[in-house]
Design a protein around this motif. Sequence first.
Motif, PDB file in Angstrom:
ATOM      1  N   MET A  39      49.773   2.721  55.807  1.00 44.45           N
ATOM      2  CA  MET A  39      49.471   3.747  54.800  1.00 44.45           C
ATOM      3  C   MET A  39      49.662   3.220  53.379  1.00 44.45           C
ATOM      4  SD  MET A  39      48.596   6.936  54.361  1.00 44.45           S
ATOM      5  CE  MET A  39      48.853   7.834  55.875  1.00 44.45           C
ATOM      6  N   VAL A  40      50.668   2.342  53.209  1.00 41.24           N
ATOM      7  CA  VAL A  40      51.051   1.895  51.868  1.00 41.24           C
ATOM      8  C   VAL A  40      50.714   0.415  51.700  1.00 41.24           C
ATOM      9  CG1 VAL A  40      52.950   1.718  50.220  1.00 41.24           C
ATOM     10  CG2 VAL A  40      52.965   3.539  51.944  1.00 41.24           C
ATOM     11  N   GLY A  41      49.917   0.096  50.700  1.00 41.94           N
ATOM     12  CA  GLY A  41      49.563  -1.294  50.442  1.00 41.94           C
ATOM     13  C   GLY A  41      48.315  -1.370  49.593  1.00 41.94           C
ATOM     14  N   PRO A  42      47.875  -2.596  49.275  1.00 40.47           N
ATOM     15  CA  PRO A  42      46.668  -2.722  48.462  1.00 40.47           C
ATOM     16  C   PRO A  42      45.471  -2.133  49.184  1.00 40.47           C
ATOM     17  CG  PRO A  42      47.795  -4.839  48.737  1.00 40.47           C
ATOM     18  CD  PRO A  42      48.452  -3.879  49.662  1.00 40.47           C
ATOM     19  N   ASP A  43      44.726  -1.283  48.508  1.00 42.93           N
ATOM     20  CA  ASP A  43      43.516  -0.638  49.027  1.00 42.93           C
ATOM     21  C   ASP A  43      43.771   0.270  50.228  1.00 42.93           C
ATOM     22  OD1 ASP A  43      41.950  -1.907  47.088  1.00 42.93           O
ATOM     23  OD2 ASP A  43      41.833  -3.720  48.322  1.00 42.93           O
ATOM     24  N   LEU A  44      45.001   0.590  50.474  1.00 45.10           N
ATOM     25  CA  LEU A  44      45.317   1.551  51.535  1.00 45.10           C
ATOM     26  C   LEU A  44      45.435   2.951  50.910  1.00 45.10           C
ATOM     27  CD1 LEU A  44      47.821  -0.532  53.685  1.00 45.10           C
ATOM     28  CD2 LEU A  44      45.455   0.061  54.196  1.00 45.10           C
ATOM     29  N   PRO A  45      45.553   4.001  51.733  1.00 45.83           N
ATOM     30  CA  PRO A  45      45.567   5.359  51.153  1.00 45.83           C
ATOM     31  C   PRO A  45      46.575   5.530  50.014  1.00 45.83           C
ATOM     32  CG  PRO A  45      45.358   5.500  53.517  1.00 45.83           C
ATOM     33  CD  PRO A  45      45.531   4.039  53.204  1.00 45.83           C
ATOM     34  N   ILE A  46      47.784   5.020  50.166  1.00 42.67           N
ATOM     35  CA  ILE A  46      48.720   5.016  49.041  1.00 42.67           C
ATOM     36  C   ILE A  46      48.645   3.604  48.465  1.00 42.67           C
ATOM     37  CG2 ILE A  46      51.113   5.415  48.311  1.00 42.67           C
ATOM     38  CD1 ILE A  46      51.430   7.219  50.789  1.00 42.67           C
ATOM     39  N   ASP A  47      47.758   3.486  47.485  1.00 41.35           N
ATOM     40  CA  ASP A  47      47.269   2.180  47.054  1.00 41.35           C
ATOM     41  C   ASP A  47      48.226   1.530  46.048  1.00 41.35           C
ATOM     42  OD1 ASP A  47      45.827   0.017  46.210  1.00 41.35           O
ATOM     43  OD2 ASP A  47      43.944   1.119  45.925  1.00 41.35           O
ATOM     44  N   THR A  48      48.789   0.396  46.440  1.00 43.42           N
ATOM     45  CA  THR A  48      49.739  -0.280  45.555  1.00 43.42           C
ATOM     46  C   THR A  48      49.037  -0.968  44.377  1.00 43.42           C
ATOM     47  OG1 THR A  48      49.680  -2.128  47.107  1.00 43.42           O
ATOM     48  CG2 THR A  48      51.552  -0.634  47.262  1.00 43.42           C
ATOM     49  N   ASN A  49      47.705  -1.023  44.419  1.00 40.85           N
ATOM     50  CA  ASN A  49      46.988  -1.509  43.235  1.00 40.85           C
ATOM     51  C   ASN A  49      46.992  -0.455  42.126  1.00 40.85           C
ATOM     52  OD1 ASN A  49      46.252  -3.947  44.399  1.00 40.85           O
ATOM     53  ND2 ASN A  49      44.405  -3.048  45.325  1.00 40.85           N
ATOM     54  N   LYS A  50      47.140   0.792  42.543  1.00 36.90           N
ATOM     55  CA  LYS A  50      47.065   1.886  41.567  1.00 36.90           C
ATOM     56  C   LYS A  50      48.436   2.472  41.257  1.00 36.90           C
ATOM     57  CE  LYS A  50      42.569   3.530  43.147  1.00 36.90           C
ATOM     58  NZ  LYS A  50      42.040   4.406  44.190  1.00 36.90           N
ATOM     59  N   TYR A  51      49.267   2.523  42.281  1.00 32.38           N
ATOM     60  CA  TYR A  51      50.524   3.249  42.130  1.00 32.38           C
ATOM     61  C   TYR A  51      51.719   2.312  42.251  1.00 32.38           C
ATOM     62  CZ  TYR A  51      47.304   7.052  43.240  1.00 32.38           C
ATOM     63  OH  TYR A  51      46.236   7.916  43.247  1.00 32.38           O
ATOM     64  N   PHE A  52      52.794   2.738  41.620  1.00 35.17           N
ATOM     65  CA  PHE A  52      54.069   2.029  41.731  1.00 35.17           C
ATOM     66  C   PHE A  52      54.889   2.787  42.783  1.00 35.17           C
ATOM     67  CE2 PHE A  52      58.546   1.591  40.075  1.00 35.17           C
ATOM     68  CZ  PHE A  52      58.687   0.229  40.361  1.00 35.17           C
ATOM     69  N   ILE A  53      55.128   2.140  43.891  1.00 30.97           N
ATOM     70  CA  ILE A  53      55.772   2.824  45.018  1.00 30.97           C
ATOM     71  C   ILE A  53      57.266   2.485  45.047  1.00 30.97           C
ATOM     72  CG2 ILE A  53      55.707   3.222  47.510  1.00 30.97           C
ATOM     73  CD1 ILE A  53      52.999   3.709  46.105  1.00 30.97           C
ATOM     74  N   ILE A  54      58.060   3.533  45.151  1.00 30.06           N
ATOM     75  CA  ILE A  54      59.501   3.342  45.294  1.00 30.06           C
ATOM     76  C   ILE A  54      59.908   3.960  46.629  1.00 30.06           C
ATOM     77  CG2 ILE A  54      61.779   3.806  44.293  1.00 30.06           C
ATOM     78  CD1 ILE A  54      60.166   4.621  41.697  1.00 30.06           C
ATOM     79  N   CYS A  55      60.658   3.216  47.403  1.00 27.20           N
ATOM     80  CA  CYS A  55      61.222   3.797  48.618  1.00 27.20           C
ATOM     81  C   CYS A  55      62.678   3.364  48.686  1.00 27.20           C
ATOM     82  CB  CYS A  55      60.458   3.338  49.849  1.00 27.20           C
ATOM     83  SG  CYS A  55      61.044   4.133  51.362  1.00 27.20           S
ATOM     84  N   SER A  56      63.572   4.338  48.725  1.00 27.57           N
ATOM     85  CA  SER A  56      64.987   3.979  48.779  1.00 27.57           C
ATOM     86  C   SER A  56      65.581   4.440  50.096  1.00 27.57           C
ATOM     87  CB  SER A  56      65.740   4.601  47.597  1.00 27.57           C
ATOM     88  OG  SER A  56      65.793   5.997  47.727  1.00 27.57           O
ATOM     89  N   ASN A  57      66.549   3.683  50.542  1.00 32.03           N
ATOM     90  CA  ASN A  57      67.280   4.058  51.741  1.00 32.03           C
ATOM     91  C   ASN A  57      68.119   5.300  51.407  1.00 32.03           C
ATOM     92  OD1 ASN A  57      69.998   2.623  53.644  1.00 32.03           O
ATOM     93  ND2 ASN A  57      68.198   3.644  54.413  1.00 32.03           N
ATOM     94  N   VAL A  58      68.091   6.310  52.302  1.00 29.91           N
ATOM     95  CA  VAL A  58      68.765   7.564  51.942  1.00 29.91           C
ATOM     96  C   VAL A  58      70.282   7.427  51.961  1.00 29.91           C
ATOM     97  CG1 VAL A  58      66.915   9.115  52.716  1.00 29.91           C
ATOM     98  CG2 VAL A  58      68.773   8.509  54.302  1.00 29.91           C
ATOM     99  N   LEU A  59      70.910   8.268  51.172  1.00 29.17           N
ATOM    100  CA  LEU A  59      72.363   8.355  51.164  1.00 29.17           C
ATOM    101  C   LEU A  59      72.840   8.643  52.592  1.00 29.17           C
ATOM    102  CD1 LEU A  59      74.854   8.535  49.218  1.00 29.17           C
ATOM    103  CD2 LEU A  59      74.529  11.017  49.293  1.00 29.17           C
ATOM    104  N   GLY A  60      73.859   7.947  53.016  1.00 27.18           N
ATOM    105  CA  GLY A  60      74.402   8.172  54.362  1.00 27.18           C
ATOM    106  C   GLY A  60      73.812   7.250  55.411  1.00 27.18           C
ATOM    107  N   SER A  61      72.751   6.548  55.051  1.00 25.12           N
ATOM    108  CA  SER A  61      72.113   5.657  56.018  1.00 25.12           C
ATOM    109  C   SER A  61      72.845   4.310  56.073  1.00 25.12           C
ATOM    110  CB  SER A  61      70.643   5.486  55.647  1.00 25.12           C
ATOM    111  OG  SER A  61      69.971   4.794  56.669  1.00 25.12           O
TER     112      SER A  61
END
Lengths: 395, 200
Positions: free
Chosen positions: A85-107
């Motif tokens: 889903m997330v990557g260059p030219d994928l639906p959540i396109d990393t060419n267009k968007y700055f993606i942040i994903c953090s490990n949740v508190l408690g994990s």
Amino acid sequence: MINSEIKQVMADENQNESIQKMIFSEGLVLESGQKLSHLEIAYQTYGKLSTTKDNAILICHALTGDQYVASVNPLSKKSGWWSRMVGPDLPIDTNKYFIICSNVLGSCMGTTGPRSMRLDQQTMGYWGVDFPTITIGDMVNAQKLLIDHFQINQLFAVIGGSMGGMQALQWAVSYPDRVYAVIPIATSSFHSAQNIAFNEVGRQAIFSDPDWRNGNYWRYGVIPSRGLAVARMMAHITYLSEDALNRKFGRRLQETMMGSSSLILGEMFQVESYLHYQGSNFVRRFDANSYVTITRAMDWFDLSQNYNGDLVKAFSHVQSRFCVISFSSDWLFPTSRSRAIVKALNRVGANVSFVEIVSDKGHDAFLLDEPDLDLVISGFLAGIKRQRQLKNNAS
Amino acid sequence: MRLDQRCIVNMIKKKSTILDIGCGDGTLIDYLCCYHQCDARGIELDMSCVTQAVSKGLSVIQGNADYDLKNYPTAGFDYVVLSRTLQAVNHPREVLQQMLRIGQYAIVSFPNFGHWTLRLQLLFKGHMPMTNVWGTCWYETPNIHPCTLTDFVSLCKKEGYHISQWMAIDDHGEGEKAPWRRSIRLANFFGEQALFLLTK
């Protein structure tokens, strides 16, 4: 002796120095009133933050997920959990968007949790069972510190499935002006009695493992692997639909069982072996105390709790655009829960889109190949981006 | 866009808020958002249409005109649009009531069952009329509440709705005729589609 084992585990931890982390020495005050005096958030980013910082998307992971949404997890060596889903030219396109994903508190993938060293005490050791009770709201508050650190005024979108969807909804309620759009997928505004019941069975499986040792297993250099595996096996069933299991395994027997006379013990059906595999894989990568902590946080989740049980009131200040997505065969968080969210959002006149995607893959469908999901997410993001530009140009 | 949709666009002030009931793939609301700076949203029954609309970034939800309108706040929108759907809902009268509760204006378009071709078919053939607009057999048509233009005017009178604008629209397969308004009686005979702008 115990101390030396701790050092061993610590040495293992130190191998994970490659984990990208932000340290917040001011800590975090939890919703329970307790304070974590030291907070670390492990995260990954993809793509480039625009100069106006208007293209950031926060992706929230589910119960046992991690920050490696689109890159290889250095521990498990597995590719990112949403790399389709997330990557260059994928639906959540990393060419267009700055993606942040953090490990949740408690994990347990680098963010402060039961598996973290406790720094507020003289004695060396992990938080373990002493890690405070946390909520989905706490997870979101921790993420907000990270977003503040990036000096992002408004996230373009917060996207998450399952427990990630709960965080996305919480973002819209807690920080209405900080999120332009929210995409909660296969989620619910509260954990139902059935959801809690399933979680409780999982926890009891962990507690009944002799190696649990009241949650202090780490002091003894063991892990409650059988209990944790059973918890995972059972949870995994809830992530799939009956049709998906039937299609995948049907009543097919294990090859080794053909002609065998002992049919009571051992793996007989292929579905059993699949579950065992899921369970044993899981114990290698996930901490039992984290599992207990996070499932509890999910159980506590009810967006309407602070609003006299009225979800409409909870949503009364939201400003975000919503795209609510459910799957027809999801029985863990069925479409009716998404409809309830949509209904409440409609009542406050919020801007909401809603689709139920027809799929027989159950709750896990959001992680799997569902072309309609790709279309909806990419189209929705592109559409709202275009509309935001039009709006900005007009004003 | 269909001719009736273009006529609807002309009825709507720029920068207003619109709820389009039975919005299909969202053509109308897409246009209103892009070219009229409107905040336009939609409800659509058919999930594949909803998926198409949301994939364009539109605020469309899967829902039913008969049941889901009650979830919208009173006076939440400037206009509530129901185009070519009135004849297919279970409770047209209640839907109209909801529309004028939610919106300041209700815009309703529907195929006119009083059109002369339908009258002739019934008169001479003795069958339920079948035309381009009424294209399905009586036993499978979704259009369970057909009405004529004058029927609709009577209902508005009965409910106390004010007709601010109305027009008859003909759109044939090829070549579209402009909307027109002469007497209601003539329109009831010669108009294929009817379009109304109502207020309370």
